[in-house]
Design a protein around this motif. Sequence first.
Motif, PDB file in Angstrom:
ATOM      1  N   ALA A   1     -56.123  40.713 115.481  1.00 35.94           N
ATOM      2  CA  ALA A   1     -57.050  39.693 114.971  1.00 35.94           C
ATOM      3  C   ALA A   1     -58.261  39.498 115.875  1.00 35.94           C
ATOM      4  CB  ALA A   1     -56.313  38.360 114.792  1.00 35.94           C
ATOM      5  N   VAL A   2     -58.037  39.403 117.177  1.00 34.36           N
ATOM      6  CA  VAL A   2     -59.148  39.170 118.117  1.00 34.36           C
ATOM      7  C   VAL A   2     -60.084  40.382 118.184  1.00 34.36           C
ATOM      8  CG1 VAL A   2     -59.774  38.682 120.519  1.00 34.36           C
ATOM      9  CG2 VAL A   2     -57.893  37.424 119.440  1.00 34.36           C
ATOM     10  N   PRO A   3     -59.560  41.610 118.355  1.00 37.72           N
ATOM     11  CA  PRO A   3     -60.467  42.766 118.366  1.00 37.72           C
ATOM     12  C   PRO A   3     -61.311  42.913 117.104  1.00 37.72           C
ATOM     13  CG  PRO A   3     -58.345  43.408 119.232  1.00 37.72           C
ATOM     14  CD  PRO A   3     -58.185  42.016 118.711  1.00 37.72           C
ATOM     15  N   LEU A   4     -60.703  42.666 115.930  1.00 40.62           N
ATOM     16  CA  LEU A   4     -61.466  42.820 114.688  1.00 40.62           C
ATOM     17  C   LEU A   4     -62.591  41.803 114.587  1.00 40.62           C
ATOM     18  CD1 LEU A   4     -58.592  43.646 112.188  1.00 40.62           C
ATOM     19  CD2 LEU A   4     -60.499  45.134 112.795  1.00 40.62           C
ATOM     20  N   GLU A   5     -62.352  40.572 115.023  1.00 41.54           N
ATOM     21  CA  GLU A   5     -63.424  39.576 115.015  1.00 41.54           C
ATOM     22  C   GLU A   5     -64.499  39.923 116.044  1.00 41.54           C
ATOM     23  OE1 GLU A   5     -65.503  36.188 113.672  1.00 41.54           O
ATOM     24  OE2 GLU A   5     -63.875  37.369 112.800  1.00 41.54           O
TER      25      GLU A   5
ATOM     26  N   MET B   1     -54.589  29.777 114.024  1.00 43.00           N
ATOM     27  CA  MET B   1     -56.012  30.096 114.154  1.00 43.00           C
ATOM     28  C   MET B   1     -56.624  29.435 115.386  1.00 43.00           C
ATOM     29  SD  MET B   1     -57.173  32.379 112.171  1.00 43.00           S
ATOM     30  CE  MET B   1     -58.917  32.097 112.486  1.00 43.00           C
ATOM     31  N   ASP B   2     -56.135  28.257 115.758  1.00 45.11           N
ATOM     32  CA  ASP B   2     -56.592  27.619 117.007  1.00 45.11           C
ATOM     33  C   ASP B   2     -56.227  28.502 118.198  1.00 45.11           C
ATOM     34  OD1 ASP B   2     -57.665  25.463 115.702  1.00 45.11           O
ATOM     35  OD2 ASP B   2     -55.982  24.114 116.085  1.00 45.11           O
ATOM     36  N   PHE B   3     -55.039  29.102 118.145  1.00 44.64           N
ATOM     37  CA  PHE B   3     -54.611  30.023 119.192  1.00 44.64           C
ATOM     38  C   PHE B   3     -55.523  31.249 119.231  1.00 44.64           C
ATOM     39  CE2 PHE B   3     -52.150  33.876 120.229  1.00 44.64           C
ATOM     40  CZ  PHE B   3     -51.797  33.595 121.541  1.00 44.64           C
ATOM     41  N   ILE B   4     -55.816  31.817 118.066  1.00 47.69           N
ATOM     42  CA  ILE B   4     -56.703  32.990 117.992  1.00 47.69           C
ATOM     43  C   ILE B   4     -58.091  32.637 118.524  1.00 47.69           C
ATOM     44  CG2 ILE B   4     -57.878  34.594 116.422  1.00 47.69           C
ATOM     45  CD1 ILE B   4     -54.918  35.240 116.812  1.00 47.69           C
ATOM     46  N   GLU B   5     -58.570  31.455 118.181  1.00 50.34           N
ATOM     47  CA  GLU B   5     -59.898  31.023 118.652  1.00 50.34           C
ATOM     48  C   GLU B   5     -59.928  30.936 120.181  1.00 50.34           C
ATOM     49  OE1 GLU B   5     -63.868  29.934 117.540  1.00 50.34           O
ATOM     50  OE2 GLU B   5     -62.185  30.662 116.340  1.00 50.34           O
ATOM     51  N   ARG B   6     -58.865  30.395 120.771  1.00 52.73           N
ATOM     52  CA  ARG B   6     -58.798  30.315 122.241  1.00 52.73           C
ATOM     53  C   ARG B   6     -58.776  31.714 122.851  1.00 52.73           C
ATOM     54  NH1 ARG B   6     -55.044  26.229 120.981  1.00 52.73           N
ATOM     55  NH2 ARG B   6     -53.265  27.598 121.459  1.00 52.73           N
ATOM     56  N   GLN B   7     -58.043  32.620 122.200  1.00 52.77           N
ATOM     57  CA  GLN B   7     -57.978  33.995 122.711  1.00 52.77           C
ATOM     58  C   GLN B   7     -59.315  34.709 122.580  1.00 52.77           C
ATOM     59  OE1 GLN B   7     -55.051  32.994 124.184  1.00 52.77           O
ATOM     60  NE2 GLN B   7     -54.935  35.222 124.311  1.00 52.77           N
TER      61      GLN B   7
ATOM     62  N   LEU C   1     -62.963  35.011 108.799  1.00 56.12           N
ATOM     63  CA  LEU C   1     -62.175  35.566 107.700  1.00 56.12           C
ATOM     64  C   LEU C   1     -61.302  36.733 108.152  1.00 56.12           C
ATOM     65  CD1 LEU C   1     -64.482  35.634 104.543  1.00 56.12           C
ATOM     66  CD2 LEU C   1     -62.359  34.361 104.848  1.00 56.12           C
ATOM     67  N   ARG C   2     -61.821  37.547 109.048  1.00 59.65           N
ATOM     68  CA  ARG C   2     -61.076  38.743 109.445  1.00 59.65           C
ATOM     69  C   ARG C   2     -59.772  38.382 110.166  1.00 59.65           C
ATOM     70  NH1 ARG C   2     -65.954  38.618 108.910  1.00 59.65           N
ATOM     71  NH2 ARG C   2     -67.125  40.178 107.733  1.00 59.65           N
ATOM     72  N   PRO C   3     -59.802  37.466 111.148  1.00 62.82           N
ATOM     73  CA  PRO C   3     -58.525  37.047 111.739  1.00 62.82           C
ATOM     74  C   PRO C   3     -57.579  36.393 110.733  1.00 62.82           C
ATOM     75  CG  PRO C   3     -60.343  36.402 113.159  1.00 62.82           C
ATOM     76  CD  PRO C   3     -60.940  36.906 111.885  1.00 62.82           C
ATOM     77  N   ILE C   4     -58.124  35.613 109.798  1.00 58.89           N
ATOM     78  CA  ILE C   4     -57.277  34.997 108.770  1.00 58.89           C
ATOM     79  C   ILE C   4     -56.593  36.075 107.935  1.00 58.89           C
ATOM     80  CG2 ILE C   4     -57.347  33.692 106.600  1.00 58.89           C
ATOM     81  CD1 ILE C   4     -59.405  31.844 107.920  1.00 58.89           C
ATOM     82  N   PHE C   5     -57.344  37.119 107.572  1.00 56.73           N
ATOM     83  CA  PHE C   5     -56.754  38.213 106.800  1.00 56.73           C
ATOM     84  C   PHE C   5     -55.665  38.932 107.605  1.00 56.73           C
ATOM     85  CE2 PHE C   5     -60.771  38.488 104.062  1.00 56.73           C
ATOM     86  CZ  PHE C   5     -60.131  37.954 102.945  1.00 56.73           C
ATOM     87  N   VAL C   6     -55.892  39.095 108.903  1.00 54.91           N
ATOM     88  CA  VAL C   6     -54.874  39.730 109.751  1.00 54.91           C
ATOM     89  C   VAL C   6     -53.578  38.917 109.720  1.00 54.91           C
ATOM     90  CG1 VAL C   6     -54.232  40.301 112.125  1.00 54.91           C
ATOM     91  CG2 VAL C   6     -56.509  40.877 111.294  1.00 54.91           C
ATOM     92  N   LEU C   7     -53.707  37.605 109.915  1.00 60.46           N
ATOM     93  CA  LEU C   7     -52.515  36.750 109.951  1.00 60.46           C
ATOM     94  C   LEU C   7     -51.801  36.737 108.602  1.00 60.46           C
ATOM     95  CD1 LEU C   7     -53.677  33.679 112.098  1.00 60.46           C
ATOM     96  CD2 LEU C   7     -52.711  35.864 112.833  1.00 60.46           C
TER      97      LEU C   7
END
Length: 321
Positions: free
Chosen positions: A67-71, A11-17, A44-50
């Motif tokens: 994950a990034v596009p959905l958020e 999730m830290d990686f997704i947040e940076r992206q 929540l949406r990226p968490i659900f993707v992962l």
Amino acid sequence: MDIFGTLKRDMDFIERQLYRSIEGDDELLSETSLHLLKAGGKRLRPIFVLLGGKFGNYDLEKLQHVAVPLELIHSASLVHDDVIDDAGTRRGKPTVKAKWDNKIAMYTGDYIYAKALMLATQLENPQLHRILAKAMVQMSVGEMEQIRDFFNTDQSVRHYLLRIRRKTALLIAISCQLGALASDATAKVHSLLYRYGYNVGMAFQIRDDLLDLCGTEKSIGKPPGSDMRQGNITLPVIYALQEEGLKVPLLREISAIREQGADADASKAIQMILSSQGISRAEQLADRFIGKAMDALDELPESKTRTHLKEIALFVNKRSY
């Protein structure tokens, strides 16, 4: 919940992206988009993707393009919502429209949507793009329905549920589904995850509507009763209006709020709803949706991921913020 610890690194990686994704040539658009992301959120949406990806061939590099596009799509919808609702704060911070203006906010939302679509093109699966596009269309329809229904005190529960399905539940449903689809999980698995996400999404919005009436400004990041002042007639209000002794005085209060505008005092109306069966009936319906989500999970193979999804469903339904 240990889910956040388990997925923290990813999730830290997704947040940076997320932050990287909104960088562009226009300094103002980058600044306004960054302002929104910095306000935080549950992600929540990226968490659900992962988590959906855990049911297939888990590949974070691939899943980031879902994950990034959905958020971002979710974030863009919030910027537009705040313009429509004339909202001054979100998550306790000034909204983009409040800090800049409506025009800047609308272009910011459009910019974030465009960035989301650019990122999603990194995945070649046409089914994924069809699902994403269809959901975005339905979200737009849901937004229009909400605008048309402002201060509509005659709407049915069924009509309300159809609206929140489009406006909220679909994006959560496809977050679960597309994570599995991008990871090459079986059709049965991503179908069950869609069903799970849809029901969690319905409960999520009902709980959001309850918090608007029962929460505090500190806990929900906006003044209680904001939905009613903006004309959004939610499930607890619809249920309260069905009570014979309460219908006429509550209609009178809602009418007064409409006349007074966004700064109206909604405290009397809120107290009427809190004293009705509207709150408990809405909670019961949210519980039913969570029950259906659990039923979908029970058909999936037992695993740590399935346990995490159950924990999130319970969190969503009992959250206080």
